[in-house]
Design an enzyme around this catalytic site. Structure first.
Site, PDB file in Angstrom:
ATOM      1  N   ASP A   1     -11.386   2.320   3.604  1.00 18.90           N
ATOM      2  CA  ASP A   1     -11.601   0.868   3.522  1.00 18.90           C
ATOM      3  C   ASP A   1     -13.073   0.541   3.235  1.00 18.90           C
ATOM      4  O   ASP A   1     -13.389  -0.584   2.852  1.00 18.90           O
ATOM      5  CB  ASP A   1     -11.239   0.211   4.865  1.00 18.90           C
ATOM      6  CG  ASP A   1      -9.891  -0.488   4.843  1.00 18.90           C
ATOM      7  OD1 ASP A   1      -9.441  -0.867   3.744  1.00 18.90           O
ATOM      8  OD2 ASP A   1      -9.305  -0.654   5.917  1.00 18.90           O
TER       9      ASP A   1
ATOM     10  N   GLN B   1      -5.238  -1.864   9.470  1.00 18.38           N
ATOM     11  CA  GLN B   1      -5.071  -3.159   8.799  1.00 18.38           C
ATOM     12  C   GLN B   1      -5.584  -4.290   9.692  1.00 18.38           C
ATOM     13  O   GLN B   1      -5.252  -4.369  10.872  1.00 18.38           O
ATOM     14  CB  GLN B   1      -3.578  -3.377   8.458  1.00 18.38           C
ATOM     15  CG  GLN B   1      -3.290  -4.600   7.605  1.00 18.38           C
ATOM     16  CD  GLN B   1      -3.773  -4.478   6.156  1.00 18.38           C
ATOM     17  OE1 GLN B   1      -3.953  -3.390   5.626  1.00 18.38           O
ATOM     18  NE2 GLN B   1      -3.994  -5.598   5.514  1.00 18.38           N
TER      19      GLN B   1
ATOM     20  N   LYS C   1       0.842  -1.210   0.000  1.00 19.45           N
ATOM     21  CA  LYS C   1       0.000   0.000   0.000  1.00 19.45           C
ATOM     22  C   LYS C   1       0.874   1.257   0.000  1.00 19.45           C
ATOM     23  O   LYS C   1       0.587   2.220  -0.705  1.00 19.45           O
ATOM     24  CB  LYS C   1      -0.966  -0.033   1.196  1.00 19.45           C
ATOM     25  CG  LYS C   1      -2.055  -1.098   1.018  1.00 19.45           C
ATOM     26  CD  LYS C   1      -2.946  -1.331   2.236  1.00 19.45           C
ATOM     27  CE  LYS C   1      -3.873  -2.520   1.955  1.00 19.45           C
ATOM     28  NZ  LYS C   1      -4.827  -2.815   3.032  1.00 19.45           N
TER      29      LYS C   1
END
Ligand code: L34
Length: 294
Positions: free
Chosen positions: A119, A96, A52
């Site tokens: 997200d 995460q 990322k």
């Protein structure tokens, strides 16, 4: 059989994003800024977050990684989230997953300001997705839709079987596939661990989206000739063939299934790179105030 090249499409989309960012910067606007909270040292999480950060560089974004040991308390994480929510320089951020067992994942997800939830995991974004309102779409489902769209795979009226009912893949991708849209307009069946005769559903499917996390689950006898198979699985299995000591295995028995397919995604190089690129897209939209006005 045509291989769906997620890596190639991801590179194209990143170039499109980078061009857009340079235009923004030329107009005097700031670069998009993505932050990520990474807890502990899970090998998968470390790799994905590193990917990322690299994608942010390729897109011309600023990125920040905030690391914690897996002894971090829920209160400390909530505090970090509150700071990111309030930080005007941060356009979007993620925590995460998975998180250590002593932390309530849902509480963490709901603490993120939905306007920065790139997200797309916050209930407001999930709810808006399910009724077709503008929102941050969770990255893996968005990546899958992008692949279907770019390869012009017919979804309208197609029988689509989704294997797995997780909040981050199965449920949202089922929503997107059934939506009145292109790609979309499919007849969707969601199968899961309690479904009886999964193979029968699969054999009738024009499109199978496998997101169970069971390596090699989808075998050739479960797949109709000419079907499209999207493999979301990325399980790390021990291997003596690689220097890392493991290999990524998808949910599909690729070797035997591929010859029957019209289209199929490989693992790695299929859905994974598109997941990353969808996060970049959401971050760009967040920076532009395109979904929720700033
Ligand atoms: N908060 N947690 C949050 N957001 C996410 O969107 C994720 N996910 C899933 C796990 N936890 C998360 C990811 O980032 C899965 N995931 C993810 C991201 C990238 C890749 C796979 C899963 C990926 O880049 N896969 C590469 C290979 C990577 C490797 O070499 O290990 C591929 O080609 O499939």
């Amino acid at each position: 059989m045509e291989l769906i090249d997620g890596k190639k499409i991801a590179d194209v989309v990143k170039q499109e994003i980078a061009a857009e960012v340079e235009k923004m910067v030329a107009e005097g606007r700031k670069r998009p800024h993505l932050a990520a909270i990474l807890v502990g040292h899970d090998g998968g999480s470390e790799t994905y977050v590193a990917h990322k950060v690299k994608a942010c560089d390729q897109c011309g974004f600023k990125s920040t990684v905030i690391r914690y040991e897996d002894t971090v308390t829920e209160a400390e994480l909530l505090d970090a989230i509150a700071k990111l929510n309030a930080d005007d320089d941060v356009d979007g951020f993620i925590v995460q997953l998975p998180l250590p067992k002593h932390i309530d994942e849902q509480k963490i997800i709901e603490a993120v300001d939905y306007r920065k939830d790139v997200d797309g995991f916050h209930p407001i974004n999930v709810g808006r997705l399910s009724i077709g309102l503008p929102c941050f779409l969770s990255a893996t489902p968005q990546g899958i839709m992008e692949l279907l769209g770019r390869y012009n795979i017919k979804t309208k009226g197609a029988n689509c079987v989704v294997l797995g009912r997780s909040n981050i893949v199965g449920k949202p991708v089922a929503s997107l596939m059934m939506q009145k849209a292109q790609p979309g307009d499919a007849t969707v069946t969601v199968c899961h661990s309690r479904t009886e005769n999964i193979a029968e559903y699969c054999r009738k499917a024009d499109i199978i989206i496998a997101a169970l996390g069971v390596p090699g689950f989808v075998t050739a006898d479960m797949v109709k000739e000419g079907a499209t198979v999207i493999d979301v699985g990325t399980t790390r299995v021990p291997s003596t063939e690689t220097k890392s000591g493991f290999k990524l295995k998808g949910d599909v028995d690729f070797e035997n299934v591929a010859p029957k397919c019209a289209y199929i995604t490989p693992v790695p190089g299929g859905v994974g790179p598109m997941t990353i690129v969808s996060l970049m897209k959401n971050t760009l939209l967040a920076a532009q105030g395109a979904i929720y006005k700033k």
